[in-house]
Structure formats: C-alpha cells, structure tokens
Design a protein around this motif. Structure first.
Motif, PDB file in Angstrom:
ATOM      1  N   SER A 160       0.831  -1.205   0.000  1.00 32.32           N
ATOM      2  CA  SER A 160       0.000   0.000   0.000  1.00 32.32           C
ATOM      3  C   SER A 160       0.866   1.256   0.000  1.00 32.32           C
ATOM      4  O   SER A 160       2.075   1.199   0.256  1.00 32.32           O
ATOM      5  CB  SER A 160      -0.926   0.023   1.220  1.00 32.32           C
TER       6      SER A 160
ATOM      7  N   THR B 242       0.178   5.843   0.679  1.00 33.70           N
ATOM      8  CA  THR B 242      -0.768   6.886   1.078  1.00 33.70           C
ATOM      9  C   THR B 242      -0.325   8.217   0.485  1.00 33.70           C
ATOM     10  O   THR B 242       0.864   8.520   0.449  1.00 33.70           O
ATOM     11  CB  THR B 242      -0.835   6.989   2.614  1.00 33.70           C
TER      12      THR B 242
ATOM     13  N   VAL C 251      -7.242   9.548  -8.568  1.00 34.38           N
ATOM     14  CA  VAL C 251      -7.342   8.720  -7.356  1.00 34.38           C
ATOM     15  C   VAL C 251      -6.986   7.274  -7.691  1.00 34.38           C
ATOM     16  O   VAL C 251      -6.163   6.648  -7.025  1.00 34.38           O
ATOM     17  CB  VAL C 251      -8.760   8.799  -6.742  1.00 34.38           C
TER      18      VAL C 251
ATOM     19  N   ILE D 147      -5.518   9.635   0.939  1.00 32.50           N
ATOM     20  CA  ILE D 147      -6.024   8.389   0.365  1.00 32.50           C
ATOM     21  C   ILE D 147      -4.954   7.309   0.490  1.00 32.50           C
ATOM     22  O   ILE D 147      -3.798   7.529   0.139  1.00 32.50           O
ATOM     23  CB  ILE D 147      -6.404   8.565  -1.123  1.00 32.50           C
TER      24      ILE D 147
ATOM     25  N   ALA E 141      -4.037   3.679  -0.930  1.00 37.87           N
ATOM     26  CA  ALA E 141      -4.282   2.678  -1.967  1.00 37.87           C
ATOM     27  C   ALA E 141      -3.592   1.395  -1.531  1.00 37.87           C
ATOM     28  O   ALA E 141      -2.435   1.416  -1.102  1.00 37.87           O
ATOM     29  CB  ALA E 141      -3.733   3.134  -3.305  1.00 37.87           C
TER      30      ALA E 141
ATOM     31  N   CYS F 114      -8.987   1.952  -2.622  1.00 40.29           N
ATOM     32  CA  CYS F 114      -8.579   3.261  -2.124  1.00 40.29           C
ATOM     33  C   CYS F 114      -9.559   3.652  -1.024  1.00 40.29           C
ATOM     34  O   CYS F 114     -10.782   3.641  -1.239  1.00 40.29           O
ATOM     35  CB  CYS F 114      -8.624   4.318  -3.224  1.00 40.29           C
TER      36      CYS F 114
END
Length: 151
Positions: free
Chosen positions: A13, A15, A58, A94, A96, A118
C-alpha cells in the motif's frame, strides 16, 4: 537486477494527500479541465457541492502501488476495471492497497491478477479495482502456497 519473488496473498500500500495543486496539474496534463474538478461555483451546483479530485487520479494510486511495490518494477499494467464509489476532495489523504489474488503463467511472462482499493482518512472506500499486471519471467519468480518457486 535480482529476480523478485511474489506469492498469492502478498499485499502492499501507499498513502497520498491530494492538494488543489495536484488537481490543477492533473487537469493540465490530461486536458481534463471539467469545472466539477476546478470551479467552485459550478461544482457547488453539482452532486458533490464542491470540486472533486479526478477519479482517474485517485485510481492511479492503485497503479502506482502495482508498478513500484507489488508486483513492482519491471511490470506493465495490462488491464484495469475500476469503480469510483465516493468522492475525494482536496486535502483528503487516500491509502491505496493491492493484493495479489492470482497468477497465470504464460510462456515468457506471468499475469498477476490484483485487487486494489482506495480508502480515505476516515476509512471510507472511495474506489476499488480488479487489475492485471504483466510480469516478465526475467524479473519475477512466483512462489506457490507450498513455498515452491516457479520461473
């Protein structure tokens, strides 16, 4: 470059906090100057009542995780089916995340099937995607559930 070993179930991940400058730069690069992203007066009359971050911007975070972490460098996005579920506004952070859910072996490469999400800073799911990433065998090996490597 050493080969990277991946296995079904691996996760990664990243951010990012989106800024108004990010939105403007994306609009300039893509020529998408839709007022719903840039014009507070126009967007005030729309569904979300204020400018929203471009959905594709996004969603690109999912691609960023796949291209840099899982599977990582040496891969290419093959396809992506993404759904935008909630708006994202400037100033929101966000995260992901992707999970490798399947690997299909071809003669010269693997196709990694990944599920990406997300979420905003409040844990709200804003986008989800099912993706395929092409992974050349010269860069990757795949370990099965028993710990055996295939290359």
């Amino acid at each position: 470059m050493c080969k990277k070993t991946v296995r079904v179930g691996d996760k990664a991940s990243l951010t990012k906090k989106f800024t108004e400058d990010d939105i403007k730069a994306f609009a300039e690069l893509t020529l998408d100057d839709n007022g719903m992203h840039l014009d507070p007066e126009l967007s005030a009359r729309g569904l979300f009542r204020r400018p929203v971050v471009h959905g594709v911007l996004v969603g690109s975070l999912i691609s960023s995780v796949m291209g840099t972490q899982l599977p990582g460098h040496g891969t290419v996005l093959q396809d992506e089916d993404i759904k935008f579920l909630n708006p994202v506004y400037a100033g929101e952070e966000i995260t992901a995340a992707v999970e490798l859910v399947e690997v299909i072996e071809e003669r010269r490469y693997y196709i990694g099937k990944l599920y990406g999400t997300c979420h905003n800073q409040d844990g709200v799911l804003v986008a989800e995607a099912r993706c395929s990433q092409l992974m050349l065998k010269r860069f990757f090996t795949v370990e099965d559930e028993k710990g055996n490597e295939n290359d």
